[in-house]
Structure formats: C-alpha cells, structure tokens
Design a protein around this motif. Structure first.
Motif, PDB file in Angstrom:
ATOM      1  N   GLU A   1      80.974  36.794  17.524  1.00 21.46           N
ATOM      2  CA  GLU A   1      80.717  37.116  16.125  1.00 21.46           C
ATOM      3  C   GLU A   1      81.178  35.986  15.200  1.00 21.46           C
ATOM      4  O   GLU A   1      80.513  35.664  14.222  1.00 21.46           O
ATOM      5  CB  GLU A   1      81.405  38.434  15.751  1.00 21.46           C
ATOM      6  CG  GLU A   1      80.892  38.967  14.451  1.00 21.46           C
ATOM      7  CD  GLU A   1      80.891  40.470  14.372  1.00 21.46           C
ATOM      8  OE1 GLU A   1      81.046  40.963  13.254  1.00 21.46           O
ATOM      9  OE2 GLU A   1      80.736  41.155  15.393  1.00 21.46           O
ATOM     10  N   PHE A   2      82.310  35.371  15.529  1.00 23.49           N
ATOM     11  CA  PHE A   2      82.787  34.228  14.746  1.00 23.49           C
ATOM     12  C   PHE A   2      81.784  33.083  14.804  1.00 23.49           C
ATOM     13  O   PHE A   2      81.412  32.499  13.780  1.00 23.49           O
ATOM     14  CB  PHE A   2      84.160  33.781  15.271  1.00 23.49           C
ATOM     15  CG  PHE A   2      84.679  32.544  14.606  1.00 23.49           C
ATOM     16  CD1 PHE A   2      85.226  32.594  13.340  1.00 23.49           C
ATOM     17  CD2 PHE A   2      84.620  31.311  15.263  1.00 23.49           C
ATOM     18  CE1 PHE A   2      85.701  31.437  12.725  1.00 23.49           C
ATOM     19  CE2 PHE A   2      85.094  30.163  14.655  1.00 23.49           C
ATOM     20  CZ  PHE A   2      85.635  30.221  13.380  1.00 23.49           C
ATOM     21  N   GLU A   3      81.326  32.752  16.013  1.00 26.62           N
ATOM     22  CA  GLU A   3      80.345  31.672  16.174  1.00 26.62           C
ATOM     23  C   GLU A   3      79.029  32.008  15.480  1.00 26.62           C
ATOM     24  O   GLU A   3      78.378  31.134  14.910  1.00 26.62           O
ATOM     25  CB  GLU A   3      80.095  31.390  17.659  1.00 26.62           C
ATOM     26  CG  GLU A   3      81.198  30.622  18.338  1.00 26.62           C
ATOM     27  CD  GLU A   3      81.427  29.239  17.737  1.00 26.62           C
ATOM     28  OE1 GLU A   3      80.456  28.581  17.314  1.00 26.62           O
ATOM     29  OE2 GLU A   3      82.585  28.817  17.688  1.00 26.62           O
ATOM     30  N   SER A   4      78.630  33.278  15.539  1.00 28.24           N
ATOM     31  CA  SER A   4      77.382  33.691  14.890  1.00 28.24           C
ATOM     32  C   SER A   4      77.428  33.418  13.398  1.00 28.24           C
ATOM     33  O   SER A   4      76.435  32.979  12.807  1.00 28.24           O
ATOM     34  CB  SER A   4      77.111  35.176  15.144  1.00 28.24           C
ATOM     35  OG  SER A   4      76.726  35.385  16.478  1.00 28.24           O
ATOM     36  N   GLY A   5      78.572  33.674  12.776  1.00 25.33           N
ATOM     37  CA  GLY A   5      78.715  33.394  11.347  1.00 25.33           C
ATOM     38  C   GLY A   5      78.537  31.917  11.040  1.00 25.33           C
ATOM     39  O   GLY A   5      77.881  31.541  10.050  1.00 25.33           O
TER      40      GLY A   5
ATOM     41  N   ALA B   1      72.520  37.430  12.467  1.00 28.70           N
ATOM     42  CA  ALA B   1      72.833  38.314  11.338  1.00 28.70           C
ATOM     43  C   ALA B   1      72.713  39.791  11.722  1.00 28.70           C
ATOM     44  O   ALA B   1      73.444  40.628  11.201  1.00 28.70           O
ATOM     45  CB  ALA B   1      71.899  38.008  10.163  1.00 28.70           C
ATOM     46  N   GLY B   2      71.801  40.105  12.630  1.00 27.44           N
ATOM     47  CA  GLY B   2      71.506  41.506  12.927  1.00 27.44           C
ATOM     48  C   GLY B   2      72.327  42.129  14.032  1.00 27.44           C
ATOM     49  O   GLY B   2      72.370  43.357  14.154  1.00 27.44           O
ATOM     50  N   ILE B   3      72.959  41.304  14.867  1.00 32.78           N
ATOM     51  CA  ILE B   3      73.743  41.832  15.994  1.00 32.78           C
ATOM     52  C   ILE B   3      75.214  41.551  15.717  1.00 32.78           C
ATOM     53  O   ILE B   3      75.643  40.397  15.732  1.00 32.78           O
ATOM     54  CB  ILE B   3      73.302  41.179  17.326  1.00 32.78           C
ATOM     55  CG1 ILE B   3      71.822  41.438  17.563  1.00 32.78           C
ATOM     56  CG2 ILE B   3      74.140  41.710  18.481  1.00 32.78           C
ATOM     57  CD1 ILE B   3      71.247  40.693  18.747  1.00 32.78           C
ATOM     58  N   ARG B   4      75.960  42.601  15.455  1.00 32.41           N
ATOM     59  CA  ARG B   4      77.385  42.476  15.128  1.00 32.41           C
ATOM     60  C   ARG B   4      78.203  43.278  16.135  1.00 32.41           C
ATOM     61  O   ARG B   4      78.717  44.350  15.825  1.00 32.41           O
ATOM     62  CB  ARG B   4      77.631  43.000  13.713  1.00 32.41           C
ATOM     63  CG  ARG B   4      76.804  42.359  12.610  1.00 32.41           C
ATOM     64  CD  ARG B   4      77.389  41.092  12.075  1.00 32.41           C
ATOM     65  NE  ARG B   4      78.827  41.148  11.906  1.00 32.41           N
ATOM     66  CZ  ARG B   4      79.462  41.713  10.882  1.00 32.41           C
ATOM     67  NH1 ARG B   4      78.797  42.302   9.923  1.00 32.41           N
ATOM     68  NH2 ARG B   4      80.786  41.687  10.830  1.00 32.41           N
ATOM     69  N   PRO B   5      78.356  42.799  17.370  1.00 34.04           N
ATOM     70  CA  PRO B   5      79.009  43.606  18.405  1.00 34.04           C
ATOM     71  C   PRO B   5      80.488  43.859  18.161  1.00 34.04           C
ATOM     72  O   PRO B   5      81.001  44.929  18.496  1.00 34.04           O
ATOM     73  CB  PRO B   5      78.782  42.801  19.688  1.00 34.04           C
ATOM     74  CG  PRO B   5      78.563  41.401  19.231  1.00 34.04           C
ATOM     75  CD  PRO B   5      77.895  41.506  17.887  1.00 34.04           C
TER      76      PRO B   5
ATOM     77  N   LEU C   1      62.173  29.194  15.583  1.00 35.20           N
ATOM     78  CA  LEU C   1      63.474  29.282  16.236  1.00 35.20           C
ATOM     79  C   LEU C   1      64.572  29.680  15.259  1.00 35.20           C
ATOM     80  O   LEU C   1      65.419  30.524  15.560  1.00 35.20           O
ATOM     81  CB  LEU C   1      63.823  27.923  16.838  1.00 35.20           C
ATOM     82  CG  LEU C   1      63.844  27.856  18.350  1.00 35.20           C
ATOM     83  CD1 LEU C   1      64.055  26.428  18.805  1.00 35.20           C
ATOM     84  CD2 LEU C   1      64.891  28.754  18.921  1.00 35.20           C
ATOM     85  N   ALA C   2      64.575  29.067  14.084  1.00 40.44           N
ATOM     86  CA  ALA C   2      65.589  29.388  13.072  1.00 40.44           C
ATOM     87  C   ALA C   2      65.463  30.837  12.627  1.00 40.44           C
ATOM     88  O   ALA C   2      66.466  31.513  12.396  1.00 40.44           O
ATOM     89  CB  ALA C   2      65.462  28.446  11.879  1.00 40.44           C
ATOM     90  N   ILE C   3      64.249  31.331  12.533  1.00 39.47           N
ATOM     91  CA  ILE C   3      64.026  32.729  12.133  1.00 39.47           C
ATOM     92  C   ILE C   3      64.571  33.673  13.201  1.00 39.47           C
ATOM     93  O   ILE C   3      65.281  34.642  12.889  1.00 39.47           O
ATOM     94  CB  ILE C   3      62.525  32.973  11.861  1.00 39.47           C
ATOM     95  CG1 ILE C   3      62.142  32.340  10.522  1.00 39.47           C
ATOM     96  CG2 ILE C   3      62.195  34.462  11.880  1.00 39.47           C
ATOM     97  CD1 ILE C   3      60.652  32.355  10.231  1.00 39.47           C
ATOM     98  N   LEU C   4      64.256  33.402  14.463  1.00 38.56           N
ATOM     99  CA  LEU C   4      64.774  34.245  15.542  1.00 38.56           C
ATOM    100  C   LEU C   4      66.300  34.171  15.584  1.00 38.56           C
ATOM    101  O   LEU C   4      66.987  35.195  15.700  1.00 38.56           O
ATOM    102  CB  LEU C   4      64.179  33.824  16.885  1.00 38.56           C
ATOM    103  CG  LEU C   4      64.725  34.551  18.122  1.00 38.56           C
ATOM    104  CD1 LEU C   4      64.509  36.065  18.016  1.00 38.56           C
ATOM    105  CD2 LEU C   4      64.086  34.004  19.398  1.00 38.56           C
ATOM    106  N   ALA C   5      66.837  32.962  15.487  1.00 39.69           N
ATOM    107  CA  ALA C   5      68.293  32.797  15.534  1.00 39.69           C
ATOM    108  C   ALA C   5      68.959  33.503  14.361  1.00 39.69           C
ATOM    109  O   ALA C   5      70.000  34.156  14.521  1.00 39.69           O
ATOM    110  CB  ALA C   5      68.650  31.312  15.541  1.00 39.69           C
ATOM    111  N   HIS C   6      68.371  33.404  13.183  1.00 41.72           N
ATOM    112  CA  HIS C   6      68.921  34.085  12.002  1.00 41.72           C
ATOM    113  C   HIS C   6      68.949  35.591  12.232  1.00 41.72           C
ATOM    114  O   HIS C   6      69.954  36.260  11.938  1.00 41.72           O
ATOM    115  CB  HIS C   6      68.078  33.737  10.772  1.00 41.72           C
ATOM    116  CG  HIS C   6      68.646  34.221   9.480  1.00 41.72           C
ATOM    117  ND1 HIS C   6      68.615  35.545   9.100  1.00 41.72           N
ATOM    118  CD2 HIS C   6      69.268  33.551   8.470  1.00 41.72           C
ATOM    119  CE1 HIS C   6      69.183  35.672   7.917  1.00 41.72           C
ATOM    120  NE2 HIS C   6      69.589  34.478   7.512  1.00 41.72           N
ATOM    121  N   ALA C   7      67.867  36.141  12.760  1.00 36.73           N
ATOM    122  CA  ALA C   7      67.805  37.585  13.002  1.00 36.73           C
ATOM    123  C   ALA C   7      68.831  38.023  14.041  1.00 36.73           C
ATOM    124  O   ALA C   7      69.481  39.059  13.887  1.00 36.73           O
ATOM    125  CB  ALA C   7      66.393  37.978  13.444  1.00 36.73           C
ATOM    126  N   VAL C   8      69.004  37.232  15.091  1.00 38.22           N
ATOM    127  CA  VAL C   8      69.976  37.568  16.147  1.00 38.22           C
ATOM    128  C   VAL C   8      71.405  37.476  15.612  1.00 38.22           C
ATOM    129  O   VAL C   8      72.207  38.390  15.794  1.00 38.22           O
ATOM    130  CB  VAL C   8      69.787  36.647  17.381  1.00 38.22           C
ATOM    131  CG1 VAL C   8      70.959  36.762  18.340  1.00 38.22           C
ATOM    132  CG2 VAL C   8      68.474  36.985  18.091  1.00 38.22           C
TER     133      VAL C   8
END
Length: 198
Positions: free
Chosen positions: A144-148, A118-122, A109-116
């Motif tokens: 994007e703020f929450e993703s960081g 870090a990799g999606i910057r809309p 889960l952490a790997i998928l979440a990290h990829a999502v």
C-alpha cells in the motif's frame, strides 16, 4: 461477512485461505503490470516519460516477489477459472484518438496501473489486532505504501501536457478501468467473506 480480514488465527495471523485468495488476485494484477511494463520499455528512451516505465517495471516486480514469499499459501481449487478471468481483465483496452503507438501503450498502462494502485487498498482491511510480525501483514502494508508512491507518477503522466488533446478519452478510459478493478476486487473479497463498500 465482515469489513475486515478474519476471524484471525489464534496467533493473530490472517487466515491462510484469505491470504491465498488475496495474494493470487494481487499477483495477477501486479504481475500483469510488470509484464506490460516490460513489453512497453523501449531499448532507448526518446521521451522523458519513458524513464518512469523503467522504475515502474522494477517496483511491480518487487511487489510480485514480496507476495510470493510473504503469503501462507494453501490449496484453492477455485483459483484456476477465477485467475483466468482476472488475466483477461488486465488485457490492454483501446483508447480513441492517440495515433502514436508508444504513447498509446504508455497511456493504457498508466490507466491500468492507476486503477490498480488507487482501487486496491488491502492494508485498509487489516484488523487492528492483526499480528504485526505476520509477513503477510507487513507485505500488505508495504504494498500500500508503494502503491501511493507509484500513483503519484501515474497522476503526473496522465495529467501531463502530452495528453492534453486526449483528456476526454483518457478520463473515460480511466473511469471504466476503475469501475472494473473495483468490481473484481469486491468480488474477490466477497469470496472470502469480506464485504466492501463500492
């Protein structure tokens, strides 16, 4: 093809077709994360890292709720088969060597979440003259703020001492997930006339 969303509507809003396709992709990714966090959440916490699962579940749910309401949806007949391929991509991928089921599930889960995250910057694709009052624009900036913030927790977990014996397997799985998410995001953007550098 352009490196940013657009051409903008007369009032500076992102075109509804682009909003629909991007939101559908983001809903698929963050919805999958929310579902998987929900399934991984134990009834009682036995380890400190499990407390973060609870926080991540609610943050992912908030992103889904925000997108549902902030998007100017329009019919998109191509979404059915495309969304099915996205959903298949989010399914858990095995990681070698981790015998503890709960830990292995959390690592996947952490790997998928990290990829999502870090990799999606809309928000990086928003033109400078995009209408700041457009709910979709505000939603992308908020996501994007929450993703960081979420990314920091994932990094701490994946680099933690619990995973030291599995570092090579985790790194390889993380690299594969990142490549897959980047490819899907790039294909999604390409389908609405936005080109990205991989």
């Amino acid at each position: 093809m352009s490196a940013l969303f657009g051409p903008l509507e007369a009032d500076g809003r992102i075109p509804p077709r682009q909003q629909t396709r991007v939101s559908a992709f983001l809903l698929s990714a963050h919805g999958a994360l929310a579902r998987q966090f929900g399934l991984a959440l134990p009834a009682k916490f036995d380890a400190a890292w499990q407390t973060e699962l609870n926080a991540q579940l609610y943050r992912e749910s908030e992103i889904v709720s925000l997108l549902m309401r902030a998007t100017a949806w329009v019919p998109d007949l191509a979404l059915g088969p495309i969304a099915a391929s996205w959903e298949m991509a989010w399914l858990p991928a095995p990681i070698e060597g981790i015998a503890d089921h709960a830990l292995a599930q959390a690592v996947r889960l952490a790997i998928l979440a990290h990829a999502v995250h870090a990799g999606i910057r809309p928000a990086a694709l928003l033109p400078i003259d995009a209408n700041a009052d457009d709910p979709f624009v505000t939603a992308l900036r908020r996501i994007e703020f929450e993703s960081g913030r979420l990314l920091q927790a994932q990094i701490l977990f994946l680099k933690g001492s619990d995973l030291l014996p599995f570092r090579d397997a985790v790194s390889a799985a993380l690299e594969r997930r990142h490549a897959e998410v980047r490819r899907l995001w790039s294909e999604t953007l390409g389908s609405i006339g936005v080109v990205t550098q991989q």
